[in-house]
Design an enzyme around this catalytic site. Structure first.
Site, PDB file in Angstrom:
ATOM      1  N   ASN A 194       0.853  -1.187   0.000  1.00 10.78           N
ATOM      2  CA  ASN A 194       0.000   0.000   0.000  1.00 10.78           C
ATOM      3  C   ASN A 194       0.891   1.240   0.000  1.00 10.78           C
ATOM      4  OD1 ASN A 194      -1.456   2.285   1.036  1.00 10.78           O
ATOM      5  ND2 ASN A 194      -3.093   0.896   1.640  1.00 10.78           N
ATOM      6  N   ASP A 225      -0.123   4.512  -0.202  1.00  8.24           N
ATOM      7  CA  ASP A 225      -0.853   5.755   0.109  1.00  8.24           C
ATOM      8  C   ASP A 225       0.025   6.794   0.809  1.00  8.24           C
ATOM      9  OD1 ASP A 225      -3.118   4.641  -0.950  1.00  8.24           O
ATOM     10  OD2 ASP A 225      -4.032   4.149   0.968  1.00  8.24           O
ATOM     11  N   HIS A 226       0.911   6.306   1.709  1.00 11.97           N
ATOM     12  CA  HIS A 226       1.677   7.283   2.494  1.00 11.97           C
ATOM     13  C   HIS A 226       2.779   7.969   1.697  1.00 11.97           C
ATOM     14  CE1 HIS A 226      -0.741   6.686   5.845  1.00 11.97           C
ATOM     15  NE2 HIS A 226      -0.331   5.464   6.121  1.00 11.97           N
ATOM     16  N   ARG A 270       3.848  18.901   0.584  1.00 15.29           N
ATOM     17  CA  ARG A 270       4.478  20.025  -0.101  1.00 15.29           C
ATOM     18  C   ARG A 270       3.704  20.450  -1.355  1.00 15.29           C
ATOM     19  NH1 ARG A 270       9.914  21.794   0.814  1.00 15.29           N
ATOM     20  NH2 ARG A 270       9.859  22.079   3.050  1.00 15.29           N
ATOM     21  N   HIS A 284      -5.763   3.604  -1.828  1.00 15.18           N
ATOM     22  CA  HIS A 284      -7.120   3.897  -1.366  1.00 15.18           C
ATOM     23  C   HIS A 284      -7.492   5.281  -1.885  1.00 15.18           C
ATOM     24  CE1 HIS A 284     -10.003   4.124   2.385  1.00 15.18           C
ATOM     25  NE2 HIS A 284     -10.614   4.419   1.248  1.00 15.18           N
ATOM     26  N   ARG A 315      -9.643   7.831  -1.454  1.00 17.13           N
ATOM     27  CA  ARG A 315     -10.634   8.236  -0.446  1.00 17.13           C
ATOM     28  C   ARG A 315     -11.535   9.328  -0.987  1.00 17.13           C
ATOM     29  NH1 ARG A 315      -8.994   6.419   5.021  1.00 17.13           N
ATOM     30  NH2 ARG A 315     -10.811   7.560   5.714  1.00 17.13           N
ATOM     31  N   ARG A 353      -7.421  12.621   0.417  1.00 12.67           N
ATOM     32  CA  ARG A 353      -6.377  13.167   1.294  1.00 12.67           C
ATOM     33  C   ARG A 353      -4.974  12.696   0.910  1.00 12.67           C
ATOM     34  NH1 ARG A 353      -7.701   9.898   6.818  1.00 12.67           N
ATOM     35  NH2 ARG A 353      -9.690  10.924   6.521  1.00 12.67           N
ATOM     36  N   HIS A 354      -4.878  11.540   0.265  1.00 13.21           N
ATOM     37  CA  HIS A 354      -3.530  11.159  -0.203  1.00 13.21           C
ATOM     38  C   HIS A 354      -3.552  10.853  -1.707  1.00 13.21           C
ATOM     39  CE1 HIS A 354      -5.319   7.386   1.064  1.00 13.21           C
ATOM     40  NE2 HIS A 354      -5.007   7.535   2.344  1.00 13.21           N
ATOM     41  N   GLU A 368      -8.630   0.348  -3.240  1.00 12.74           N
ATOM     42  CA  GLU A 368      -9.534   0.370  -2.079  1.00 12.74           C
ATOM     43  C   GLU A 368     -10.507   1.520  -2.260  1.00 12.74           C
ATOM     44  OE1 GLU A 368      -7.332   0.807   1.509  1.00 12.74           O
ATOM     45  OE2 GLU A 368      -6.268  -1.064   1.250  1.00 12.74           O
ATOM     46  N   THR A 417      -7.256   6.418   9.739  1.00 19.38           N
ATOM     47  CA  THR A 417      -7.109   5.329   8.771  1.00 19.38           C
ATOM     48  C   THR A 417      -8.365   4.476   8.880  1.00 19.38           C
ATOM     49  OG1 THR A 417      -5.719   3.468   8.070  1.00 19.38           O
ATOM     50  CG2 THR A 417      -5.842   3.885  10.442  1.00 19.38           C
ATOM     51  N   THR A 418      -8.493   3.448   8.018  1.00 13.64           N
ATOM     52  CA  THR A 418      -9.703   2.629   8.036  1.00 13.64           C
ATOM     53  C   THR A 418      -9.812   1.914   9.378  1.00 13.64           C
ATOM     54  OG1 THR A 418      -9.194   2.263   5.716  1.00 13.64           O
ATOM     55  CG2 THR A 418     -11.020   1.006   6.624  1.00 13.64           C
ATOM     56  N   GLU A 434     -11.019  -9.493   2.715  1.00 16.84           N
ATOM     57  CA  GLU A 434      -9.746  -9.137   3.334  1.00 16.84           C
ATOM     58  C   GLU A 434     -10.046  -8.991   4.820  1.00 16.84           C
ATOM     59  OE1 GLU A 434      -7.235  -6.120   1.561  1.00 16.84           O
ATOM     60  OE2 GLU A 434      -6.490  -5.518   3.540  1.00 16.84           O
ATOM     61  N   HIS A 472      -3.810  -4.654   7.609  1.00  8.23           N
ATOM     62  CA  HIS A 472      -3.988  -3.502   8.490  1.00  8.23           C
ATOM     63  C   HIS A 472      -3.188  -3.675   9.775  1.00  8.23           C
ATOM     64  CE1 HIS A 472      -5.546   0.145  10.202  1.00  8.23           C
ATOM     65  NE2 HIS A 472      -6.096   0.408   9.038  1.00  8.23           N
ATOM     66  N   GLY A 473      -2.214  -2.815   9.931  1.00  8.32           N
ATOM     67  CA  GLY A 473      -1.406  -2.824  11.149  1.00  8.32           C
ATOM     68  C   GLY A 473      -0.337  -3.903  11.171  1.00  8.32           C
ATOM     69  N   GLY A 531       1.099  -1.442   4.365  1.00  4.18           N
ATOM     70  CA  GLY A 531       1.516  -0.110   3.956  1.00  4.18           C
ATOM     71  C   GLY A 531       2.375   0.606   4.972  1.00  4.18           C
ATOM     72  N   HIS A 532       1.769   0.968   6.094  1.00  5.46           N
ATOM     73  CA  HIS A 532       2.417   1.892   7.021  1.00  5.46           C
ATOM     74  C   HIS A 532       3.774   1.407   7.509  1.00  5.46           C
ATOM     75  CE1 HIS A 532       2.938   4.157  10.824  1.00  5.46           C
ATOM     76  NE2 HIS A 532       2.475   5.131  10.081  1.00  5.46           N
TER      77      HIS A 532
END
Ligand code: PXP
Length: 236
Positions: A6, A8-9, A17, A42, A44, A48-49, A69, A99-100, A150, A190-191, A212-213
């Site tokens: 993922n 997204d970040h 920026r 994702h 959204r 936002r990203h 997503e 986050t979700t 998922e 997730h996580g 992702g994160h």
């Protein structure tokens, strides 16, 4: 077990920026070159990203698969039908959330979910439902026509190393078994991070993990020393 990354970040950092760096497409390319079997983003509702132009760029450049997503929003479904990703993952979405936060409540809105995903399935897009590892949600998901679930691994991840870990882990294991017995394929995410991911091997038949994160966070520190020394060399 396959690895969906993922990214997204990367977009979160870019948007801080408002420019074009770091590039989402470059991140996807690096992930693919290093073993990612799919790229997840994702789109959204508040953008936002990841932005619309990112998914259009990714779909034309990816060598693997795009897993998009999305919430049950008509305008996002229009974009999905236009770009035709390999798969979509239906997630719940609340604007205030960071986050979700939880899985999609399929059981209490079965007809709505079925109706929403039908055009996607008709277009040949694989549909996955992001749900909590819960018997009622798994059974409902099997009635929708979606090919995948998922499983939300957030609760397991948060409890990892604590007393509740086993309880949360068993929910995942049992839900995966039930889903597979009902003909669903099972992903999870997730996580998940470098400490807790190993237990996913204890769940038979898991298809793909979406992470992702923790990967993007680790990338900062595996890359920071080189980034600093390169700049140091330039300004010496
Ligand atoms: N799967 C789904 C459905 C998600 O919404 C997310 C977070 O965007 C992930 C996986 C990845 O979670 P994390 O960033 O915590 O690895």
């Amino acid at each position: 077990m396959l690895l969906g990354v993922n990214i997204d970040h990367i977009a979160t950092l870019r948007n801080a920026r408002g420019g074009v760096e770091p590039s989402v497409e470059k991140a996807a390319e690096i992930a693919e070159e290093n073993g990612a079997t799919s790229i997840t983003t994702h789109l959204r509702e508040d953008r936002r990203h990841i932005k619309d132009e990112d998914v259009y760029a990714l779909i034309s450049k990816l060598k693997t698969r795009l897993n998009l997503e999305m919430a049950m929003a008509d305008d996002i479904r229009e974009i999905a039908l236009d770009i035709k990703p390999y798969s979509i993952c239906l997630v719940p979405e609340r604007r205030q959330e960071i986050t979700t936060e939880g899985g999609l409540n399929v059981a209490d809105q079965l007809d709505k979910v079925k109706e929403f995903i039908k055009p996607l399935l008709d277009a040949g897009i694989i549909v996955s439902l992001f749900i909590d590892p819960d018997e009622r949600q798994v059974k409902a998901s099997a009635e929708t026509g979606a090919q995948f679930i998922e499983m939300h691994t957030g609760a397991y991840s948060e409890c990892y190393g604590y007393e509740e870990e086993e309880y949360e882990f068993l929910k995942l294991k049992k839900s995966a078994e039930l889903a597979q017995s009902l003909g669903l394929k099972v992903n999870a995410g997730h996580g998940l991070n470098y400490e807790n991911v190993h237990r996913m091997h204890e769940i038979d038949g898991l298809h793909e993990l979406n992470i992702g994160h923790s990967i993007i966070s680790k990338a900062v520190f595996t890359g920071l020393s080189k980034a600093v020394s390169e700049m140091r060399d330039l300004i010496k």
